[in-house]
Design a protein around this motif. Structure first.
Motif, PDB file in Angstrom:
ATOM      1  N   THR A 168       1.074  -0.002  -5.256  1.00 52.52           N
ATOM      2  CA  THR A 168       0.017   1.194  -5.344  1.00 52.52           C
ATOM      3  C   THR A 168       0.542   2.302  -5.987  1.00 52.52           C
ATOM      4  O   THR A 168       1.691   2.976  -5.572  1.00 52.52           O
ATOM      5  CB  THR A 168      -0.371   1.514  -4.160  1.00 52.52           C
TER       6      THR A 168
ATOM      7  N   VAL B 256      -5.249   3.417  -7.379  1.00 49.57           N
ATOM      8  CA  VAL B 256      -5.916   4.272  -6.460  1.00 49.57           C
ATOM      9  C   VAL B 256      -6.219   5.577  -6.754  1.00 49.57           C
ATOM     10  O   VAL B 256      -5.209   6.180  -7.576  1.00 49.57           O
ATOM     11  CB  VAL B 256      -5.435   4.183  -5.121  1.00 49.57           C
TER      12      VAL B 256
ATOM     13  N   THR C 120     -15.776   6.008   1.830  1.00 46.06           N
ATOM     14  CA  THR C 120     -15.845   4.410   2.096  1.00 46.06           C
ATOM     15  C   THR C 120     -16.329   4.227   3.641  1.00 46.06           C
ATOM     16  O   THR C 120     -16.878   3.555   4.085  1.00 46.06           O
ATOM     17  CB  THR C 120     -14.716   3.795   1.857  1.00 46.06           C
TER      18      THR C 120
ATOM     19  N   HIS D   1     -14.745  13.856  -4.842  1.00 38.84           N
ATOM     20  CA  HIS D   1     -14.405  12.307  -4.956  1.00 38.84           C
ATOM     21  C   HIS D   1     -14.804  11.690  -6.265  1.00 38.84           C
ATOM     22  O   HIS D   1     -14.084  10.999  -6.822  1.00 38.84           O
ATOM     23  CB  HIS D   1     -15.443  11.688  -3.921  1.00 38.84           C
TER      24      HIS D   1
ATOM     25  N   THR E  88     -13.752   1.225  -2.374  1.00 36.66           N
ATOM     26  CA  THR E  88     -15.211   0.496  -1.766  1.00 36.66           C
ATOM     27  C   THR E  88     -16.412   1.337  -1.868  1.00 36.66           C
ATOM     28  O   THR E  88     -17.465   1.138  -1.435  1.00 36.66           O
ATOM     29  CB  THR E  88     -14.782  -0.094  -0.583  1.00 36.66           C
ATOM     30  N   SER E  89     -16.173   2.767  -2.149  1.00 34.23           N
ATOM     31  CA  SER E  89     -17.320   3.504  -2.264  1.00 34.23           C
ATOM     32  C   SER E  89     -18.212   3.205  -3.221  1.00 34.23           C
ATOM     33  O   SER E  89     -17.668   2.398  -4.309  1.00 34.23           O
ATOM     34  CB  SER E  89     -16.858   5.110  -2.465  1.00 34.23           C
TER      35      SER E  89
ATOM     36  N   GLY F 133      -6.434   7.551  -4.335  1.00 36.82           N
ATOM     37  CA  GLY F 133      -5.675   8.143  -3.517  1.00 36.82           C
ATOM     38  C   GLY F 133      -6.122   8.513  -2.235  1.00 36.82           C
ATOM     39  O   GLY F 133      -7.149   9.175  -2.221  1.00 36.82           O
ATOM     40  N   SER F 134      -5.493   7.850  -1.005  1.00 36.85           N
ATOM     41  CA  SER F 134      -6.133   8.316   0.434  1.00 36.85           C
ATOM     42  C   SER F 134      -5.186   9.569   0.894  1.00 36.85           C
ATOM     43  O   SER F 134      -4.214  10.062   0.040  1.00 36.85           O
ATOM     44  CB  SER F 134      -5.833   7.333   1.330  1.00 36.85           C
TER      45      SER F 134
ATOM     46  N   TYR G 232     -12.299   9.901  -9.775  1.00 39.90           N
ATOM     47  CA  TYR G 232     -12.555   8.649 -10.453  1.00 39.90           C
ATOM     48  C   TYR G 232     -12.843   9.095 -11.919  1.00 39.90           C
ATOM     49  O   TYR G 232     -12.345   7.892 -12.762  1.00 39.90           O
ATOM     50  CB  TYR G 232     -13.646   7.832  -9.616  1.00 39.90           C
TER      51      TYR G 232
ATOM     52  N   ALA H  34       0.997  -1.177   0.056  1.00 36.30           N
ATOM     53  CA  ALA H  34       0.079   0.110   0.055  1.00 36.30           C
ATOM     54  C   ALA H  34       0.953   1.126   0.090  1.00 36.30           C
ATOM     55  O   ALA H  34       2.082   1.121   0.573  1.00 36.30           O
ATOM     56  CB  ALA H  34      -0.849  -0.050   1.364  1.00 36.30           C
ATOM     57  N   ASP H  35       0.330   2.271  -0.615  1.00 34.62           N
ATOM     58  CA  ASP H  35       1.244   3.592  -0.559  1.00 34.62           C
ATOM     59  C   ASP H  35       0.434   4.826  -1.025  1.00 34.62           C
ATOM     60  O   ASP H  35      -0.649   4.836  -1.479  1.00 34.62           O
ATOM     61  CB  ASP H  35       2.357   3.509  -1.744  1.00 34.62           C
TER      62      ASP H  35
HETATM   63  C1  LIG Z   1      -7.287  -3.020   1.051  1.00 39.17           C
HETATM   64  C2  LIG Z   1      -7.331  -1.479   0.650  1.00 39.17           C
HETATM   65  C3  LIG Z   1      -5.977  -1.140   0.220  1.00 39.17           C
HETATM   66  C4  LIG Z   1      -5.848   0.175   0.099  1.00 39.17           C
HETATM   67  N1  LIG Z   1      -4.465   0.711  -0.348  1.00 39.17           N
HETATM   68  C5  LIG Z   1      -4.568   1.953  -0.460  1.00 39.17           C
HETATM   69  C6  LIG Z   1      -3.222   2.582  -0.704  1.00 39.17           C
HETATM   70  O1  LIG Z   1      -2.225   1.650  -0.668  1.00 39.17           O
HETATM   71  N2  LIG Z   1      -3.089   3.845  -0.848  1.00 39.17           N
HETATM   72  C7  LIG Z   1      -4.499   4.789  -1.154  1.00 39.17           C
HETATM   73  O2  LIG Z   1      -3.987   6.041  -1.419  1.00 39.17           O
HETATM   74  N3  LIG Z   1      -5.423   4.344  -1.141  1.00 39.17           N
HETATM   75  C8  LIG Z   1      -5.556   2.934  -0.478  1.00 39.17           C
HETATM   76  N4  LIG Z   1      -6.803   2.329  -0.422  1.00 39.17           N
HETATM   77  C9  LIG Z   1      -7.917   3.214  -0.413  1.00 39.17           C
HETATM   78  C10 LIG Z   1      -8.770   3.298  -1.785  1.00 39.17           C
HETATM   79  O3  LIG Z   1      -8.224   2.533  -2.526  1.00 39.17           O
HETATM   80  C11 LIG Z   1      -9.347   4.416  -2.172  1.00 39.17           C
HETATM   81  O4  LIG Z   1      -8.274   5.244  -2.984  1.00 39.17           O
HETATM   82  C12 LIG Z   1      -9.882   5.329  -1.224  1.00 39.17           C
HETATM   83  O5  LIG Z   1     -10.597   4.129  -0.317  1.00 39.17           O
HETATM   84  C13 LIG Z   1     -10.934   6.450  -1.647  1.00 39.17           C
HETATM   85  O6  LIG Z   1     -11.757   5.872  -2.628  1.00 39.17           O
HETATM   86  P1  LIG Z   1     -13.250   5.212  -2.089  1.00 39.17           P
HETATM   87  O7  LIG Z   1     -13.796   6.428  -1.612  1.00 39.17           O
HETATM   88  O8  LIG Z   1     -13.861   4.568  -3.445  1.00 39.17           O
HETATM   89  O9  LIG Z   1     -12.797   4.007  -1.038  1.00 39.17           O
HETATM   90  C14 LIG Z   1      -6.971   1.057   0.046  1.00 39.17           C
HETATM   91  C15 LIG Z   1      -8.061   0.624   0.282  1.00 39.17           C
HETATM   92  C16 LIG Z   1      -8.407  -0.968   0.765  1.00 39.17           C
HETATM   93  C17 LIG Z   1      -9.791  -1.263   0.950  1.00 39.17           C
END
Ligand SMILES: Cc1cc2nc3c(=O)[nH]c(=O)nc-3n(C[C@H](O)[C@H](O)[C@H](O)COP(=O)(O)O)c2cc1C
Length: 464
Positions: free
Chosen positions: A102, A133, A344, A154, A229-230, A135-136, A158, A55-56
């Motif tokens: 990632t 991703v 999420t 958000h 997962t959103s 990105g978090s 995407y 993860a990164d």
């Molecule tokens: C198992 C798992 C691993 C993830 N690894 C990363 C990561 O390495 N870097 C990152 O920026 N986000 C990571 N995320 C976050 C998501 O991929 C996504 O970018 C974040 O949740 C925002 O999108 P969402 O609102 O659709 O979830 C991870 C999420 C999960 C469930």
């Protein structure tokens, strides 16, 4: 019984999401050392794991532009090294293990990303995957990259990710014909110019014109993993991902999530089972159930509630520390704090038809399961049985072991005690003979050929 994919979830930080580096079994002094990662990769390779996932993020928790002091003092997702730079070294010391790295679609450019992964496809001989991703910790990242005036939403992130992947796919899949690279010294022809084509992409967010300067590796396209997962994230994953990472919480919830991902894939015109679903899993083992339980409690005690609140704020933009612990969590939204950064978490905690949890409850659940999947505690036999039950009841295709105290000794323990039981139950294949051919990561995880399926929507998008 289907064979599961088995991976390990890691990060290039002193901690594993939440502070554990102070524990005597942690990797406080080795996480930034090459020898540590080589040792870890070799042990996973020898035990028959399919991949090591990193993860990164460029980000780390910040709250309204400020780094909370806990982040630096306690090493919460900070400092962090770039995992991609490790992969070639690890590939050179292993023979079959795959690597998933990632890389975000926000601050990178598609051409540079496509070039890095195509290069890694060569260096690893087809053992590379990309966790795509949006990105978090995006607010932190935007500030670091000078993009904080753009306020990308958000869903907009995407939309950019869709186009980003479209450009990468055109570069990987359409620029070089299979027989373009002849390397013929007699003819003095390295590659046939007639068979190397320009990509021409003029999109909303990106422009890219010219041929791809990296010839195709064994997979052409890295295996595409996704973890959003959103609802928007799930749609993206169903359309593009070959493997989806989830954080299964319990069997019924995970079964629903698996069914929903497969159904969305079907709606996008893909064979539902062509999307492999891999859940995170934290395993705490003991020689007796009681011993495992004691170790589990020791682990959970390392997770300070105040640190968890900081991570939560960094991920969601919602600083729950400012509100009463007894207040319903929806009060955070009513208080005007938005969830653009990571929907999420709100999706996860506020369920239609269920009582809205309090802020204290959310933080406690987050503290113990933040960024984590199934929690398994017990003897090797109990853990192997639980894994089998999860496969049977959820239709999950694989698991990633999440780090516990930090050091890879826990993966070695799993490899020595649980993996043989999984083999006995035919959940894992036998160890391959040394002379047997090395599969690409795509073949290993998806069971298909080394190249991305021609029916894959991202591939069909072709030249933009
Ligand atoms: C198992 C798992 C691993 C993830 N690894 C990363 C990561 O390495 N870097 C990152 O920026 N986000 C990571 N995320 C976050 C998501 O991929 C996504 O970018 C974040 O949740 C925002 O999108 P969402 O609102 O659709 O979830 C991870 C999420 C999960 C469930």
């Amino acid at each position: 019984m289907k064979h599961i994919s088995l991976g390990v979830f890691e990060m290039l930080n002193p901690n594993n999401g939440l502070p554990t580096w102070t524990h005597p079994d942690a990797k406080a002094n080795s996480w930034d050392q090459m020898e540590y990662w080589v040792r870890t990769a070799k042990l996973l390779d020898e035990a028959g794991f399919d991949f090591l996932f990193f993860a990164d993020t460029y980000g780390f928790p910040t709250i309204e532009g400020t780094v909370p002091e806990e982040v630096i003092r306690h090493g919460i997702q900070f400092p962090g090294l770039d995992p991609m730079l490790l992969i070639s070294a690890l590939a050179s010391q292993t023979s079959r293990l795959g690597f998933v790295v990632t890389s975000p679609t926000t601050v990178e450019h598609p051409y540079a990303t496509a070039r890095r992964f195509a290069s890694l496809d060569h260096y690893t001989a087809g053992r590379i995957g990309w966790n795509v991703v949006t990105g978090s910790s995006q607010t932190t990242t935007d500030r670091l990259f000078g993009l904080d005036d753009q306020q990308t939403s958000h869903d907009e992130r995407y939309a950019r990710a869709e186009e980003f992947l479209q450009v990468c796919s055109a570069l990987w899949e359409t620029s070089w014909e299979d027989d373009a690279e002849t390397r013929d010294p007699e003819m003095g022809t390295y590659a046939d110019p007639e068979k190397v084509h320009d990509v021409a992409h003029d999109g909303v967010h990106y422009r890219c014109h010219g041929p791809f300067a990296v010839s195709p590796g064994p997979q052409r396209t890295p295996v595409l993993f996704q973890a959003g997962t959103s609802s928007r994230g799930r749609a993206f994953a169903a359309a593009h991902a070959e493997a989806v990472f989830i954080q299964g919480q319990n069997a019924p919830q995970a079964a629903k999530q698996v069914a929903s991902i497969r159904e969305t894939a079907r709606a996008s015109g893909r064979a539902p089972e062509s999307v492999k679903i891999i859940s995170g899993m934290t395993v705490v083992l003991g020689t007796s159930h009681h011993e495992a339980q004691v170790r589990r409690e020791e682990l959970e005690d390392l997770y300070a509630p105040a640190d968890a609140a900081v991570v939560f704020a960094g991920m969601t933009g919602i600083d729950l520390r400012r509100l009463e612990r007894t207040a319903p969590v929806t009060e955070a939204v009513a208080a005007g704090l938005d969830s653009q950064q990571g929907q999420t978490l709100i999706d996860r905690y506020v369920k239609p038809g269920s009582p809205v949890p309090t802020i204290g409850e959310v933080l406690d659940r987050f503290r113990l399961q933040a960024l984590r999947g199934f929690q398994l505690t017990g003897t090797a036999d109990e853990v192997a049985q639980r894994i089998q039950d999860l496969v049977e009841t959820t239709d999950i295709d694989g698991f990633m072991l999440e780090p516990t105290f930090g050091d890879s000794d826990v993966f070695a323990e799993f490899a020595q005690t649980v993996v043989p039981l999984l083999r006995q139950r035919e959940l894992m294949p036998p160890i391959p003979a040394p002379e047997s051919p090395v599969a690409t990561l795509r073949e290993r995880v998806t069971g298909s050929g080394p190249r991305r399926s021609s029916h894959h929507p991202s591939r069909e998008s072709g030249q933009g």
